[in-house]
Design a protein around this motif. Structure first.
Motif: not given
Length: 182
Positions: A33-40, A85-88, A125-131
Motif C-alpha cells: 500500500s502506498a497512499t495518503p492517510v488521515c490526517p494528511g 491490509i488490503t481487506a481481501t 481487516e487491518l484498517r490503516l488511517g484512512s477515515g
C-alpha cells in the motif's frame, strides 16, 4: 511468499510519494500500500525478502528526513497480514470477534502480527488511517480462547510502544454485525 514487511509514515504526501519511488528503485520489493492517510500523512508499505526490505526502508527513511513520523521492518511476518491490509480476507467460519485499536499505524501492524502468531485466529481487516483520524484497527476471528490469547499478545506490543487505544472481544457477534463488517 514474502518474508518481510516494512513501512514508512510521513507528514508530507509529496515527500512520501518521492520516498516510495526511491524505495522501489533501491531493491526488489513490492508495494502492499502506498497512499495518503488521515490526517494528511502518507504511508508506504512494502514486502519482499528481509535484505531487500531493509535496504528499501533505509533509503525511504533517509529520503523522508524531517517528515518521518515512524517506520518499521518486520522479518518473518505472518502471511495473514498482507490480505488483511488490503481487506481481501474471508473467514473460514464465524467465531468470536477480536478488535484492537491503536494510535499508530506501525504499532497496529506489529501488534496484528503478534496476534496472528500467538493464537489460532484468522485476520479479517487491518484498517490503516484512512477515515480514522490517523488511527488504525485490526479485526480477527476464532474461538473465544484464541481471540483472547491474540488480544493479550497484541496488547503487550501496543502498550510497550505506548499507543494502545482499546481492545474488545465479542464472544458471539450478531449475524447482522458480521454482515456489516463484510
Amino acid at each position: 511468499m514474502y518474508s518481510a514487511i516494512g513501512m514508512i509514515e510521513l507528514t508530507s504526501i509529496a515527500r512520501g510519494i518521492n520516498a516510495t519511488d526511491l524505495m522501489l528503485k533501491t531493491a526488489y520489493v513490492e508495494v502492499v500500500s502506498a497512499t495518503p492517510v488521515c490526517p494528511g500523512k502518507y504511508i508506504a508499505i512494502i514486502k519482499g525478502d528481509v535484505a531487500a526490505v531493509e535496504s528499501s526502508i533505509s533509503v525511504g527513511v533517509e529520503m523522508a528526513g524531517e517528515y518521518l513520523v515512524d517506520s518499521f521492518i518486520l522479518a518473518n511476518v505472518h502471511q495473514g497480514i498482507f490480505p488483511a491490509i488490503t481487506a481481501t480476507t474471508m473467514p473460514d467460519g464465524i467465531g468470536a470477534l477480536g478488535i484492537m485499536e491503536c494510535f499508530s499505524l506501525a504499532s497496529m501492524i506489529i501488534s496484528a502480527d503478534a496476534v496472528l502468531k500467538a493464537a489460532d485466529v484468522q485476520a479479517l481487516e487491518l484498517r490503516l488511517g484512512s477515515g480514522l483520524g490517523g488511527k488504525a484497527y485490526f479485526t480477527f476471528t476464532g474461538d473465544v480462547g484464541a481471540v483472547e490469547a491474540g488480544i493479550e499478545a497484541g496488547i503487550s506490543i501496543a502498550r510497550e510502544r505506548g499507543l494502545l487505544v482499546d481492545t474488545e472481544v465479542i464472544p458471539s457477534p450478531s449475524d447482522k454485525l458480521w454482515a456489516s463488517l463484510f
